[in-house]
Design a protein around this motif. Structure first.
Motif, PDB file in Angstrom:
ATOM      1  N   ALA A 135      28.861  51.946  36.319  1.00  0.00           N
ATOM      2  CA  ALA A 135      30.075  52.057  37.136  1.00  0.00           C
ATOM      3  C   ALA A 135      29.803  52.298  38.616  1.00  0.00           C
ATOM      4  CB  ALA A 135      30.984  53.143  36.568  1.00  0.00           C
ATOM      5  N   PRO A 136      28.861  53.177  39.001  1.00  0.00           N
ATOM      6  CA  PRO A 136      28.635  53.421  40.434  1.00  0.00           C
ATOM      7  C   PRO A 136      28.222  52.175  41.207  1.00  0.00           C
ATOM      8  CG  PRO A 136      27.640  55.153  39.114  1.00  0.00           C
ATOM      9  CD  PRO A 136      28.055  54.072  38.154  1.00  0.00           C
ATOM     10  N   ILE A 137      27.593  51.219  40.507  1.00  0.00           N
ATOM     11  CA  ILE A 137      27.184  49.964  41.149  1.00  0.00           C
ATOM     12  C   ILE A 137      28.281  48.916  41.026  1.00  0.00           C
ATOM     13  CG2 ILE A 137      25.519  48.062  41.105  1.00  0.00           C
ATOM     14  CD1 ILE A 137      23.462  50.065  40.006  1.00  0.00           C
ATOM     15  N   THR A 169      30.561  50.991  31.892  1.00  0.00           N
ATOM     16  CA  THR A 169      30.694  52.430  32.104  1.00  0.00           C
ATOM     17  C   THR A 169      29.415  53.026  32.686  1.00  0.00           C
ATOM     18  OG1 THR A 169      32.272  52.588  30.273  1.00  0.00           O
ATOM     19  CG2 THR A 169      31.215  54.624  30.985  1.00  0.00           C
ATOM     20  N   PHE A 182      31.608  49.113  40.370  1.00  0.00           N
ATOM     21  CA  PHE A 182      32.931  49.302  40.959  1.00  0.00           C
ATOM     22  C   PHE A 182      32.999  48.805  42.407  1.00  0.00           C
ATOM     23  CE2 PHE A 182      36.403  51.799  42.873  1.00  0.00           C
ATOM     24  CZ  PHE A 182      37.436  51.374  42.048  1.00  0.00           C
ATOM     25  N   PRO A 183      32.015  49.137  43.276  1.00  0.00           N
ATOM     26  CA  PRO A 183      32.056  48.581  44.640  1.00  0.00           C
ATOM     27  C   PRO A 183      31.973  47.056  44.655  1.00  0.00           C
ATOM     28  CG  PRO A 183      30.564  50.450  44.533  1.00  0.00           C
ATOM     29  CD  PRO A 183      30.921  50.104  43.117  1.00  0.00           C
TER      30      PRO A 183
END
Length: 310
Positions: free
Chosen positions: A12-14, A9, A16-17
């Motif tokens: 997540a910005p790192i 969580t 998820f891609p």
């Protein structure tokens, strides 16, 4: 598992891609197999049953392999099981058990391989290259070869592809899916423990044991384990009514040291727990007195599961 979800969580910005890239690579690999660019070999004179999943972590593949093997053995067939050599010191093809004697234990082979060899009279082999291992097993003239964790191993054509499914939505490393959901279309039978699916399965507790055999259910315990889904195991212990006075989890497939066991015994003493309690998968790596394990098996309609191949 909770710690993994927490970091997933936060990052997540790192992650998820990266998960999207992971999915693209997995999908490309599957596509190349689907169009025949990567070859799949049909093994003659033996039926291949694959047990797998699309999620990382413990979902019940190993006890399902044992259950299928024991069912086929009860029908009089010769059965072999091939496991991967993940975390094992020996990576080449190795006959771990001939169905009568177990020749190797952890850490020479991994914990799941040794557990299977202890729990079934099937022939058990461990190898990174499972195709060559299936050929090696032909000297035993098996009617069936079961591939433990075989969904992603596409070098061998399967007569029955079985997959255990659950509700996970996202791909590694953001989530826990390790294969495309489209891979489920290759599966002959889908099994689940919760929700709706073709074949419902249930994990049952067969009792508590130590190095000398069956013991009474303890009143209290300090619980430890090194499995893919440790908190599911912990909640299962609590459901039995045992008072859990402490809990320690190690990474999956962890090989315990002498110091680890000493620390666990100290924790048991400090918490005034009746026993140290763990899984059978963990116990086979320790096999010492004073440690209790819970034995489980999977109940399902094996006749329905193996319809068409048995």
């Amino acid at each position: 598992m909770k710690n993994i979800k927490f970091f997933q969580t936060i990052l997540a910005p790192i992650l998820f891609p990266v998960s999207l890239l992971y999915l693209a690579i997995v999908s490309a690999r599957n596509f190349l197999y689907d169009i025949g660019f990567f070859k799949t070999v049909k093994v003659d004179d033996v039926k291949i049953i694959s047990i797998g999943n699309i999620k990382a972590g413990g979902t019940g593949k190993t006890p399902l392999c044992i259950g299928i093997a024991n069912y086929l053995l009860s029908l009089g067939y010769v059965v072999a099981i091939v496991t991967n050599a993940y975390k094992a010191k020996h990576k080449n093809a190795l006959i771990v058990s001939d169905g009568k004697s177990v020749f190797y234990k952890t850490p020479f082979v991994n914990d799941e391989t040794y557990l299977i060899a202890k729990k079934t009279k099937a022939i058990v082999a461990s190898a990174k290259d499972r195709l060559s291992t299936v050929e090696l097993l032909k000297k035993f003239k098996p009617n069936y070869v079961i591939l433990d964790d075989g969904l992603q191993y596409r070098k061998i054509a399967k007569d029955l592809e079985v997959c255990i499914i659950d509700q996970e939505r996202f791909y590694l490393p953001f989530g826990l899916l390790r294969d495309s959901k489209k891979s489920l279309k290759r599966c002959s039978k889908l099994i689940c423990f919760e929700g709706d699916c073709e074949i419902k399965a249930k994990i049952v507790n067969n009792g508590f044991f130590d190095i000398n055999g069956r013991v009474n259910k303890p009143e209290s315990a300090f619980v430890f384990c090194s499995i893919g889904n440790p908190f599911k195991f912990l909640s299962g212990i609590k459901e039995t009514g045992i008072f859990v006075k402490g809990f320690k989890c190690f990474r999956d497939h962890y090989n315990y040291t002498k110091k680890d066991i000493e620390i666990l015994r100290t924790l048991k003493s400090k918490t005034k727990s009746e026993v140290l309690l763990t899984t059978y998968k963990d116990f086979v790596k320790i096999e010492q007195s004073g440690i209790v394990y819970v034995d489980i098996e999977i109940l399902l309609d094996y006749e329905k599961l193996l319809e068409g191949v048995a």
